[in-house]
Design an enzyme around this catalytic site. Sequence first.
Site, PDB file in Angstrom:
ATOM      1  N   GLY A  42     116.795   0.122  -6.728  1.00  0.00           N
ATOM      2  CA  GLY A  42     115.668   0.325  -5.800  1.00  0.00           C
ATOM      3  C   GLY A  42     114.907   1.595  -6.164  1.00  0.00           C
ATOM      4  O   GLY A  42     113.678   1.588  -6.310  1.00  0.00           O
ATOM      5  N   HIS A  43     115.655   2.679  -6.347  1.00  0.00           N
ATOM      6  CA  HIS A  43     115.012   3.944  -6.735  1.00  0.00           C
ATOM      7  C   HIS A  43     114.335   3.797  -8.100  1.00  0.00           C
ATOM      8  O   HIS A  43     113.220   4.277  -8.308  1.00  0.00           O
ATOM      9  CB  HIS A  43     116.050   5.064  -6.841  1.00  0.00           C
TER      10      HIS A  43
HETATM   11  P1  AMP Z   1     116.644   7.539  -0.349  1.00  0.00           P
HETATM   12  O1  AMP Z   1     117.310   8.117  -1.552  1.00  0.00           O
HETATM   13  O2  AMP Z   1     117.497   6.577   0.402  1.00  0.00           O
HETATM   14  O3  AMP Z   1     115.997   8.594   0.518  1.00  0.00           O
HETATM   15  O4  AMP Z   1     115.448   6.662  -0.900  1.00  0.00           O
HETATM   16  C1  AMP Z   1     114.463   7.207  -1.737  1.00  0.00           C
HETATM   17  C2  AMP Z   1     113.331   6.230  -1.877  1.00  0.00           C
HETATM   18  O5  AMP Z   1     113.811   5.010  -2.442  1.00  0.00           O
HETATM   19  C3  AMP Z   1     112.710   5.853  -0.512  1.00  0.00           C
HETATM   20  O6  AMP Z   1     111.307   5.751  -0.658  1.00  0.00           O
HETATM   21  C4  AMP Z   1     113.346   4.525  -0.237  1.00  0.00           C
HETATM   22  O7  AMP Z   1     112.571   3.697   0.612  1.00  0.00           O
HETATM   23  C5  AMP Z   1     113.427   3.933  -1.637  1.00  0.00           C
HETATM   24  N1  AMP Z   1     114.417   2.856  -1.674  1.00  0.00           N
HETATM   25  C6  AMP Z   1     115.689   2.892  -1.205  1.00  0.00           C
HETATM   26  N2  AMP Z   1     116.281   1.687  -1.356  1.00  0.00           N
HETATM   27  C7  AMP Z   1     115.355   0.875  -1.909  1.00  0.00           C
HETATM   28  C8  AMP Z   1     115.346  -0.512  -2.288  1.00  0.00           C
HETATM   29  N3  AMP Z   1     116.407  -1.293  -2.133  1.00  0.00           N
HETATM   30  N4  AMP Z   1     114.211  -1.025  -2.813  1.00  0.00           N
HETATM   31  C9  AMP Z   1     113.107  -0.241  -2.990  1.00  0.00           C
HETATM   32  N5  AMP Z   1     113.058   1.063  -2.646  1.00  0.00           N
HETATM   33  C10 AMP Z   1     114.159   1.618  -2.110  1.00  0.00           C
END
Ligand code: AMP
Length: 283
Positions: free
Chosen positions: A36-37
């Site tokens: 995702g990231h």
């Molecule tokens: P986090 O590390 O959880 O704060 O996420 C960092 C970024 O990655 C944020 O913009 C999240 O929305 C994005 N993100 C997390 N999981 C996913 C995913 N499965 N698909 C797309 N983007 C994601």
Amino acid sequence: MEIFTHISDVKNYIHVKKIIGREIGFVPTMGALHEGHLSLIRASKNKELLTTASIFVNPAQFGPNEDFNKYPRPIEEDIELLKSVNCDVLFLPSVEEMYPEKAAVQMTMPLYTQKYEGEHRKGHFEGVMLVVAKLFNIVSPDVAFFGQKDFQQCAVVKQMVKDLSFPVKIEIIPTVREADGLAMSSRNRYLSAEERKKAVGIYQTLVYTKGLVQHEKNVENLIRHAYIYIEKFGFTQIDYIDIVQADTLQTLHIAEKENNPVMLITARCGTTRLLDNMYLYEN
Ligand code: AMP
């Protein structure tokens, strides 16, 4: 990949790159990176932006009883993953670097932050807004990339950028999923094998409701059916299921295409909170 831990160093580096005409793409994260990231990094690279990721587990967005201390921090693996997608810059500050003292500024946006995640995680979005605003000032991105998975966060950041005239374009990237549909998340690694099986119930409920909306537009009925459907997966707790207008997050009564309805679901599998969402009329 250049790695900076100090604010002044990353600022100087980016300043020089901007002088020579580079545009900056920014992907803020808390690490424990997954596909995702990486899809956000790829989206930035595809636009030929000088792509800067940050990894910072932001204490300001965790409540007192949340998982700040146990949040995964596999930094060596993360660095390798960022290199594998040719990320240009990593900003990796310590808590002391970001908050040498507790910030006196408090940010809030009641219309967007009182419900859903904001209701279940008091102070969460205030912490998110603070760190995103601070990171925007440090990295000065031309484009910043966020994942649709955190739907409310996207709405909050877009509105903050609009209200405060941050000179940055926000791009929202679709949710990347596991093969069975579970939205990828750093917190999925907390799930036991049995919980992992149940977890897909959130995605399946979203898909089920998206099918139902073809002949049932009444939101109250749709939500009732969603609660009945999700019941069989045996989640520990359903924090909320709602259908909202995509930009304003206001609850809808009728899920018509023109209203651009999105279903939000957050449920707990054991102690792990899982959130997901889906546009009800998207292809
Ligand atoms: P986090 O590390 O959880 O704060 O996420 C960092 C970024 O990655 C944020 O913009 C999240 O929305 C994005 N993100 C997390 N999981 C996913 C995913 N499965 N698909 C797309 N983007 C994601």
